[in-house]
Write an enzyme that holds these catalytic residues in place. Sequence first.
Site, PDB file in Angstrom:
ATOM      1  N   MET A  91      -0.456   3.196 -13.295  1.00 44.87           N
ATOM      2  CA  MET A  91       0.940   3.622 -13.167  1.00 44.87           C
ATOM      3  C   MET A  91       1.050   5.026 -12.562  1.00 44.87           C
ATOM      4  SD  MET A  91       2.290   0.912 -14.163  1.00 44.87           S
ATOM      5  CE  MET A  91       4.015   1.290 -14.431  1.00 44.87           C
ATOM      6  N   ASN A 108      -4.311  -3.196  -4.504  1.00 50.15           N
ATOM      7  CA  ASN A 108      -3.358  -3.173  -5.621  1.00 50.15           C
ATOM      8  C   ASN A 108      -2.798  -4.571  -5.839  1.00 50.15           C
ATOM      9  OD1 ASN A 108      -1.649  -2.017  -7.640  1.00 50.15           O
ATOM     10  ND2 ASN A 108       0.051  -2.084  -6.193  1.00 50.15           N
ATOM     11  N   HIS A 110       0.638  -6.455  -7.263  1.00 52.28           N
ATOM     12  CA  HIS A 110       2.038  -6.140  -7.561  1.00 52.28           C
ATOM     13  C   HIS A 110       2.775  -7.428  -7.924  1.00 52.28           C
ATOM     14  CE1 HIS A 110       5.714  -3.845  -7.479  1.00 52.28           C
ATOM     15  NE2 HIS A 110       6.272  -4.864  -6.857  1.00 52.28           N
ATOM     16  N   ASP A 142      -1.752   2.042   0.946  1.00 54.26           N
ATOM     17  CA  ASP A 142      -1.635   3.167   1.881  1.00 54.26           C
ATOM     18  C   ASP A 142      -0.811   4.267   1.203  1.00 54.26           C
ATOM     19  OD1 ASP A 142       0.989   2.399   2.086  1.00 54.26           O
ATOM     20  OD2 ASP A 142       0.794   1.550   4.096  1.00 54.26           O
ATOM     21  N   GLU A 143      -0.295   5.214   1.992  1.00 55.36           N
ATOM     22  CA  GLU A 143       0.383   6.364   1.388  1.00 55.36           C
ATOM     23  C   GLU A 143       1.735   5.987   0.778  1.00 55.36           C
ATOM     24  OE1 GLU A 143      -0.101   6.268   4.803  1.00 55.36           O
ATOM     25  OE2 GLU A 143      -2.198   6.812   4.446  1.00 55.36           O
ATOM     26  N   ASP A 146       3.634   0.447  -2.740  1.00 58.04           N
ATOM     27  CA  ASP A 146       3.591  -1.019  -2.642  1.00 58.04           C
ATOM     28  C   ASP A 146       3.792  -1.502  -1.202  1.00 58.04           C
ATOM     29  OD1 ASP A 146       3.287  -1.103  -5.428  1.00 58.04           O
ATOM     30  OD2 ASP A 146       5.446  -1.117  -5.757  1.00 58.04           O
ATOM     31  N   LYS A 173      -0.146 -15.226 -14.555  1.00 49.56           N
ATOM     32  CA  LYS A 173      -1.210 -16.237 -14.362  1.00 49.56           C
ATOM     33  C   LYS A 173      -1.669 -16.255 -12.904  1.00 49.56           C
ATOM     34  CE  LYS A 173      -0.661 -19.833 -17.842  1.00 49.56           C
ATOM     35  NZ  LYS A 173       0.705 -19.674 -18.394  1.00 49.56           N
TER      36      LYS A 173
HETATM   37  C1  GRF Z   1       0.757  -6.369 -13.658  1.00 52.48           C
HETATM   38  O1  GRF Z   1       1.950  -7.099 -13.682  1.00 52.48           O
HETATM   39  C2  GRF Z   1       0.495  -5.822 -12.276  1.00 52.48           C
HETATM   40  O2  GRF Z   1       0.939  -6.655 -11.255  1.00 52.48           O
HETATM   41  C3  GRF Z   1       1.300  -4.541 -12.281  1.00 52.48           C
HETATM   42  O3  GRF Z   1       1.138  -4.020 -13.577  1.00 52.48           O
HETATM   43  C4  GRF Z   1       0.863  -5.086 -14.490  1.00 52.48           C
HETATM   44  C5  GRF Z   1      -0.429  -4.745 -15.176  1.00 52.48           C
HETATM   45  O4  GRF Z   1      -0.794  -5.675 -16.153  1.00 52.48           O
HETATM   46  N1  GRF Z   1       0.845  -3.656 -11.223  1.00 52.48           N
HETATM   47  P1  GRF Z   1      -2.255  -5.642 -16.764  1.00 52.48           P
HETATM   48  O5  GRF Z   1      -2.482  -4.220 -17.289  1.00 52.48           O
HETATM   49  O6  GRF Z   1      -3.228  -5.970 -15.678  1.00 52.48           O
HETATM   50  O7  GRF Z   1      -2.255  -6.644 -17.861  1.00 52.48           O
END
Ligand code: GRF
Length: 202
Positions: A91, A108, A110, A142-143, A146, A173
């Site tokens: 985060m 990453n 998302h 990148d910079e 997302d 899932k």
């Molecule tokens: C996931 O939904 C991911 O896509 C987002 O943050 C959440 C992290 O979940 N970036 P976890 O810590 O992997 O369970």
Amino acid sequence: MTKRIGVLLSGRGSNFEALAESVATGRIPNAEIAIVISNKPDARGLERAKARGIETRLIPSKGLEREAYDRQVAAVLHEYEVDLICLAGYMRLLSPYFVAEFPQRILNIHPSLLPSFPGLESQKQALDYGVKVAGCTVHFVDENLDAGPIIVQAVVPVQDTDDEHALSERILKEEHRIYTEAVKIILEGKFKIVGRRVIRTA
Ligand code: GRF
């Protein structure tokens, strides 16, 4: 040669766990998770990593300027000689320094079909907007937030009865499945980047 993965996380760690399981079972071949780094002391992902005997490092971010913090993280990733960095619920925004330090080596996950619904609470954004399909995206970092080239996406339906929890679970899932798929593609080097497009090669 075994490829070395570094995972950065801040919380629950289910995507880390999915990657670790894929490495352990050979779905991601010739790889190991060399280090898991968290900026949060109470991240459950750290405990999950320790339970698997994977090395962990807590690097608290509180009070540190972004690049100063990222330099600490980069130093550990270099120490562990990682080939690929997987953000898994990490985060924090990355500094331009960090992104430049590991070109095309940061991925990453998302929980939306980017470029729709970047940022926080993507599943809630999707429900509030009223879309009929949602999903998830693995992309290069990148910079910008997302925003890097997309490696794999998966689509899930939005049901009329969905609340944020139900939709998030269905997406999660698929997150676990496509993160493995993307890491495998990248570690095997079977891709090229043309403009914004990540093209699979044989
Ligand atoms: C996931 O939904 C991911 O896509 C987002 O943050 C959440 C992290 O979940 N970036 P976890 O810590 O992997 O369970």
